[in-house]
Design a protein around this motif. Structure first.
Motif, PDB file in Angstrom:
ATOM      1  N   LEU A  21      38.618  34.806  37.564  1.00  0.00           N
ATOM      2  CA  LEU A  21      37.538  35.553  37.212  1.00  0.00           C
ATOM      3  C   LEU A  21      36.427  35.304  38.196  1.00  0.00           C
ATOM      4  CD1 LEU A  21      37.840  34.970  33.495  1.00  0.00           C
ATOM      5  CD2 LEU A  21      38.620  37.039  34.667  1.00  0.00           C
ATOM      6  N   GLU A  22      36.718  35.018  39.229  1.00  0.00           N
ATOM      7  CA  GLU A  22      35.549  34.728  40.128  1.00  0.00           C
ATOM      8  C   GLU A  22      34.532  35.918  40.389  1.00  0.00           C
ATOM      9  OE1 GLU A  22      39.084  32.431  41.941  1.00  0.00           O
ATOM     10  OE2 GLU A  22      38.598  34.497  40.899  1.00  0.00           O
ATOM     11  N   GLU A  23      35.085  37.153  40.541  1.00  0.00           N
ATOM     12  CA  GLU A  23      34.462  38.309  40.708  1.00  0.00           C
ATOM     13  C   GLU A  23      33.772  38.801  39.541  1.00  0.00           C
ATOM     14  OE1 GLU A  23      34.130  39.802  43.818  1.00  0.00           O
ATOM     15  OE2 GLU A  23      35.430  38.632  44.982  1.00  0.00           O
ATOM     16  N   LYS A  24      34.012  38.267  38.343  1.00  0.00           N
ATOM     17  CA  LYS A  24      33.455  39.024  36.932  1.00  0.00           C
ATOM     18  C   LYS A  24      32.008  38.985  36.984  1.00  0.00           C
ATOM     19  CE  LYS A  24      35.635  40.176  34.291  1.00  0.00           C
ATOM     20  NZ  LYS A  24      36.252  41.341  34.021  1.00  0.00           N
ATOM     21  N   ALA A  25      31.199  38.047  37.227  1.00  0.00           N
ATOM     22  CA  ALA A  25      29.844  38.028  37.335  1.00  0.00           C
ATOM     23  C   ALA A  25      29.178  39.224  37.907  1.00  0.00           C
ATOM     24  CB  ALA A  25      29.274  36.616  37.585  1.00  0.00           C
ATOM     25  N   LEU A  26      29.496  39.328  39.356  1.00  0.00           N
ATOM     26  CA  LEU A  26      28.940  40.469  40.212  1.00  0.00           C
ATOM     27  C   LEU A  26      29.345  41.657  39.973  1.00  0.00           C
ATOM     28  CD1 LEU A  26      27.445  40.923  42.649  1.00  0.00           C
ATOM     29  CD2 LEU A  26      29.501  40.472  44.224  1.00  0.00           C
ATOM     30  N   ASP A  27      30.589  41.767  39.120  1.00  0.00           N
ATOM     31  CA  ASP A  27      31.196  43.200  38.640  1.00  0.00           C
ATOM     32  C   ASP A  27      30.342  43.512  37.604  1.00  0.00           C
ATOM     33  OD1 ASP A  27      33.315  43.135  40.508  1.00  0.00           O
ATOM     34  OD2 ASP A  27      34.679  42.510  39.057  1.00  0.00           O
ATOM     35  N   LEU A  28      29.996  42.484  36.714  1.00  0.00           N
ATOM     36  CA  LEU A  28      29.120  42.975  35.466  1.00  0.00           C
ATOM     37  C   LEU A  28      27.859  43.192  35.734  1.00  0.00           C
ATOM     38  CD1 LEU A  28      30.477  40.205  33.067  1.00  0.00           C
ATOM     39  CD2 LEU A  28      30.934  42.531  33.037  1.00  0.00           C
ATOM     40  N   LEU A  29      27.086  42.480  36.683  1.00  0.00           N
ATOM     41  CA  LEU A  29      25.769  42.879  37.095  1.00  0.00           C
ATOM     42  C   LEU A  29      25.708  44.318  37.907  1.00  0.00           C
ATOM     43  CD1 LEU A  29      22.831  42.148  37.411  1.00  0.00           C
ATOM     44  CD2 LEU A  29      23.462  41.157  39.631  1.00  0.00           C
ATOM     45  N   LEU A  30      26.489  44.539  38.786  1.00  0.00           N
ATOM     46  CA  LEU A  30      26.717  45.734  39.632  1.00  0.00           C
ATOM     47  C   LEU A  30      26.810  47.097  38.612  1.00  0.00           C
ATOM     48  CD1 LEU A  30      28.454  44.932  42.565  1.00  0.00           C
ATOM     49  CD2 LEU A  30      26.080  45.199  42.428  1.00  0.00           C
ATOM     50  N   ALA A  31      27.843  46.713  37.649  1.00  0.00           N
ATOM     51  CA  ALA A  31      27.922  47.890  36.562  1.00  0.00           C
ATOM     52  C   ALA A  31      26.805  48.188  35.867  1.00  0.00           C
ATOM     53  CB  ALA A  31      29.365  47.552  35.825  1.00  0.00           C
ATOM     54  N   LYS A  32      26.058  47.157  35.622  1.00  0.00           N
ATOM     55  CA  LYS A  32      24.842  47.440  34.422  1.00  0.00           C
ATOM     56  C   LYS A  32      23.922  48.252  35.583  1.00  0.00           C
ATOM     57  CE  LYS A  32      23.684  45.151  31.262  1.00  0.00           C
ATOM     58  NZ  LYS A  32      23.796  45.391  29.814  1.00  0.00           N
ATOM     59  N   LEU A  33      23.612  47.636  36.858  1.00  0.00           N
ATOM     60  CA  LEU A  33      22.720  48.606  37.715  1.00  0.00           C
ATOM     61  C   LEU A  33      23.117  49.792  37.962  1.00  0.00           C
ATOM     62  CD1 LEU A  33      21.967  45.453  40.030  1.00  0.00           C
ATOM     63  CD2 LEU A  33      20.423  46.220  38.135  1.00  0.00           C
ATOM     64  N   ALA A  34      24.431  50.017  38.079  1.00  0.00           N
ATOM     65  CA  ALA A  34      24.854  51.470  38.266  1.00  0.00           C
ATOM     66  C   ALA A  34      24.613  52.287  37.150  1.00  0.00           C
ATOM     67  CB  ALA A  34      26.440  51.298  38.628  1.00  0.00           C
ATOM     68  N   GLY A  35      24.643  51.631  35.922  1.00  0.00           N
ATOM     69  CA  GLY A  35      24.240  52.522  34.697  1.00  0.00           C
ATOM     70  C   GLY A  35      23.000  52.913  34.596  1.00  0.00           C
ATOM     71  N   LYS A  36      22.109  52.008  35.178  1.00  0.00           N
ATOM     72  CA  LYS A  36      20.621  52.385  35.368  1.00  0.00           C
ATOM     73  C   LYS A  36      20.293  53.299  36.577  1.00  0.00           C
ATOM     74  CE  LYS A  36      19.194  48.285  32.566  1.00  0.00           C
ATOM     75  NZ  LYS A  36      18.155  49.246  31.737  1.00  0.00           N
ATOM     76  N   GLY A  37      21.171  53.548  37.283  1.00  0.00           N
ATOM     77  CA  GLY A  37      20.817  54.469  38.684  1.00  0.00           C
ATOM     78  C   GLY A  37      20.252  53.692  39.731  1.00  0.00           C
ATOM     79  N   LEU A  38      20.282  52.409  39.701  1.00  0.00           N
ATOM     80  CA  LEU A  38      19.712  51.455  40.980  1.00  0.00           C
ATOM     81  C   LEU A  38      20.538  51.468  41.972  1.00  0.00           C
ATOM     82  CD1 LEU A  38      17.710  48.836  38.771  1.00  0.00           C
ATOM     83  CD2 LEU A  38      16.829  50.920  40.062  1.00  0.00           C
ATOM     84  N   ILE A  39      22.027  51.690  41.745  1.00  0.00           N
ATOM     85  CA  ILE A  39      22.889  51.342  43.081  1.00  0.00           C
ATOM     86  C   ILE A  39      24.242  52.369  42.504  1.00  0.00           C
ATOM     87  CG2 ILE A  39      24.349  49.742  41.816  1.00  0.00           C
ATOM     88  CD1 ILE A  39      24.605  48.285  44.122  1.00  0.00           C
ATOM     89  N   GLY A  40      24.858  52.854  43.402  1.00  0.00           N
ATOM     90  CA  GLY A  40      26.014  53.752  43.346  1.00  0.00           C
ATOM     91  C   GLY A  40      26.460  54.049  44.658  1.00  0.00           C
ATOM     92  N   ALA A  41      27.577  54.953  44.872  1.00  0.00           N
ATOM     93  CA  ALA A  41      28.334  55.493  45.933  1.00  0.00           C
ATOM     94  C   ALA A  41      27.362  56.200  46.878  1.00  0.00           C
ATOM     95  CB  ALA A  41      29.603  56.044  45.534  1.00  0.00           C
ATOM     96  N   GLY A  42      27.847  56.259  48.262  1.00  0.00           N
ATOM     97  CA  GLY A  42      26.899  56.936  49.294  1.00  0.00           C
ATOM     98  C   GLY A  42      25.967  56.023  49.661  1.00  0.00           C
ATOM     99  N   GLY A  43      24.951  56.616  50.478  1.00  0.00           N
ATOM    100  CA  GLY A  43      23.808  55.891  50.973  1.00  0.00           C
ATOM    101  C   GLY A  43      24.305  55.097  52.322  1.00  0.00           C
ATOM    102  N   LYS A  44      23.569  53.712  52.525  1.00  0.00           N
ATOM    103  CA  LYS A  44      24.018  53.043  53.590  1.00  0.00           C
ATOM    104  C   LYS A  44      24.049  51.585  52.954  1.00  0.00           C
ATOM    105  CE  LYS A  44      21.045  55.483  56.726  1.00  0.00           C
ATOM    106  NZ  LYS A  44      20.341  56.297  55.872  1.00  0.00           N
ATOM    107  N   MET A  45      25.130  50.849  53.820  1.00  0.00           N
ATOM    108  CA  MET A  45      25.320  49.439  53.566  1.00  0.00           C
ATOM    109  C   MET A  45      25.475  48.682  54.741  1.00  0.00           C
ATOM    110  SD  MET A  45      27.948  49.133  50.292  1.00  0.00           S
ATOM    111  CE  MET A  45      27.495  49.941  48.582  1.00  0.00           C
TER     112      MET A  45
END
Length: 577
Positions: A109-133
């Motif tokens: 479950l090493e990736e779980k904490a980052l997965d949960l945070l990114l899912a929360k931020l994606a739901g708020k529209g602060l991150i998503g597919a596309g753009g630049k990385m």
């Protein structure tokens, strides 16, 4: 009671600290159910795994030890608020954090904490597919001492003896009666000065090897318990012996233990660095080099983050409308870490590009453009990134390194015309190739094109074309789509427009610096690649929360100190202006 106290403390213009902001903006970040697979449903109730995950993140935010983090939970009101604890909650023993990390790693479950945070931020529209990385890597020093080959041999024997003595105290005295063992392995090998004489050092090395073989043979003997051979220290000793020693028969027919020597010295050969053991206490760490003068023992971490420019207006307007936030905030959303990958120090960056894309696709965060340095790129990856993941890999590709291209004289690859339909290549003098041979080179498809000797030998400009002893030119091509993409990328990266566009990649260096300065990423806290990766994931979550907190409070992420001398210089410039 705690919520009321927090409201009264930060009711005015005083900005709340990060833990309070995180609770108010994101709510419950890590639910217990997400970590349920690592914890039993029966037995004595333990501490909430979701709270322990959040404590581990806050621990990275403030770069605290386990004891300091446990004490902060008991004493800091903002931590009690974000954790939802009562004012009189007694907290927990610091060892609970170590047990939590062990359970998380054991259940993958090493990736779980980052997965949960990114899912929360994606739901708020602060991150998503596309753009630049953008992605870059940096070295991580392991949490063990550096040992040379002689020290490693002795320490592996000593570590095995210590582990066996702790597991079965009577086994050593019952089975082994070898003189000098207690004196030789009483203290850590690197705690005393090794002999300066090369002859005595060789004698000591052979003694370590002989002792190691005797110990392993006794452990694997029929009269020894089977579980002894499964001790990690015993397995590390076996690996060390295989990698560093050989047993040969001398002229008198006796078996002799000797150290391996490199092949270039006429020896038996040493294993490659990617598989060579460096410590009995961290069997995943590896020695690696960067350039001619930098060496380290440990790991590498690859950090990927979003990167925004002032031209990303459409995405910004959409985020502002969804979250009903001011356009001033939305114009410069925080750059957030979307992936971290940990490898041993010998893994080249180019092998991680595909894996990074796979992780980003799993999270639904594939970018439109991915900025990396040339270490992450190859012609195959540039084409594959578009075909498989639908993204553009923006990277400087390596230029032609043929002798003609390096000397900038003669006929390099661009001087030849390729007829893909007829599978022929025409040289600058009008001669056509004699053979077109598809093959595999270093695991990739390639085409070897050869001109005939009868065409090349009498050519008056042969010296400008080839230095081959066979007096003929040979070219190696990629398959057509890859070759054409490679040539197009080489031509594009020379333009000023592309160079200005690529400048955005340099920002990831600041993220690496922040990770080192804030979370201590440069030096691993734990041993073993699984726990080191867990540390990197929690560090990434911590950095994301720090950036979000600065964004929520409309503060610059990192305000550098201006020295008194610099202020005087600025004042003088203002006066002259």
């Amino acid at each position: 009671m705690i919520a009321a106290a927090i409201r009264s403390m930060y009711s005015g213009k005083r900005q709340p600290p990060l833990p309070v902001r995180v609770r108010d903006e994101l709510g419950e970040l890590f639910a217990d159910a997400e970590f349920a697979a690592a914890f039993a449903v029966e037995g004595k109730p333990g501490w909430s795994p979701g709270r322990l995950a959040l404590i581990t993140v806050l621990q990275r935010v403030e770069n605290l030890t386990d004891r300091q983090a446990a004490e902060t939970v008991r004493a800091d009101l903002s931590w009690k608020y974000v954790l939802g604890l009562a004012l009189d909650d007694p907290g927990f023993d610091a060892s609970v954090l170590s047990e939590f990390r062990t359970r998380v790693v054991a259940h993958g479950l090493e990736e779980k904490a980052l997965d949960l945070l990114l899912a929360k931020l994606a739901g708020k529209g602060l991150i998503g597919a596309g753009g630049k990385m953008r992605t870059d890597s940096t070295h991580v020093i392991s949490a063990v001492r550096d040992l040379n080959r002689l020290e490693l041999a002795g320490e592996c024997v000593r570590a095995a003896l210590e582990a066996i003595s702790a597991a079965d105290p009577g086994w050593i005295s019952r089975v082994l009666e070898l003189p000098g063992w207690a004196e030789r392995y009483r203290a850590r090998i690197d705690s005393w000065r090794l002999p300066s004489s090369q002859t005595r050092r060789e004698e000591l090395a052979r003694a370590y090897g002989a002792d190691g073989y005797a110990l392993v043979e006794a452990v694997y003997a029929p009269f020894s318990p089977l579980w002894l051979r499964n001790l990690p220290a015993v397995q590390a000793l076996r690996v060390m012996l295989i990698q560093n020693y050989v047993r040969v028969t001398d002229r008198k027919g006796r078996e002799v233990v000797k150290r391996r020597r490199p092949l270039e010295d006429g020896g038996e050969g040493l294993p490659p660095g990617r598989s060579r053991l460096t410590s009995p206490y961290d069997t995943d760490a590896r020695w690696a080099a960067k350039g001619d003068d930098f060496f380290w023992n440990g790991y590498k971490v690859h950090i990927s983050e979003t990167c925004h420019t002032t031209n990303d207006v459409d995405t910004v307007d959409e985020a502002a409308e969804r979250e009903n936030i001011s356009l001033g905030q939305a114009i410069a959303p925080p750059n957030l870490i979307t992936n971290v990958a940990t490898t041993d120090a010998t893994v080249p960056d180019v092998t991680m590009t595909e894996k990074v894309h796979q992780h980003l696709r799993r999270r639904g965060l594939l970018p439109r453009e991915h900025y990396v340095d040339s270490g992450y790129a190859s012609a195959e990856l540039i084409v594959g990134a578009g075909e498989v993941y639908g993204l553009t890999l923006v990277t400087p590709v390596l230029l032609d390194h043929s002798p003609q291209a390096r000397a900038q004289s003669g006929y390099d690859r661009t001087s030849f015309t390729v007829d893909w339909a007829n599978q022929q290549v025409t040289c600058p003098r009008g001669q056509t190739s004699a053979s077109w041979s598809p093959c595999r080179q270093r695991g990739s498809d390639a085409i070897v094109v050869t001109f005939s000797t009868t065409s090349c030998r009498p050519c008056p400009v042969r010296a400008l074309c080839t230095t081959s002893s066979r007096e003929r030119r040979q070219l190696t091509l990629h398959p057509r789509p890859i070759e054409q993409a490679l040539q197009a990328a080489r031509a594009e990266q020379t333009s000023r427009q592309w160079q200005d566009k690529y400048k955005i990649r340099a920002g990831v260096e600041g993220t690496v610096r922040q990770a080192i300065a804030v979370t201590g990423l440069r030096r691993a806290r734990y041993r073993g690649i699984a726990k080191v990766h867990l540390e990197h994931v929690f560090s990434a979550v911590a950095l994301n929360l720090i950036r979000l907190d600065a964004w929520w409070n409309n503060q610059p992420l990192d305000r550098g100190r201006t020295s008194h001398l610099a202020r005087l210089e600025l004042a003088e410039l203002a006066l002259t202006a």
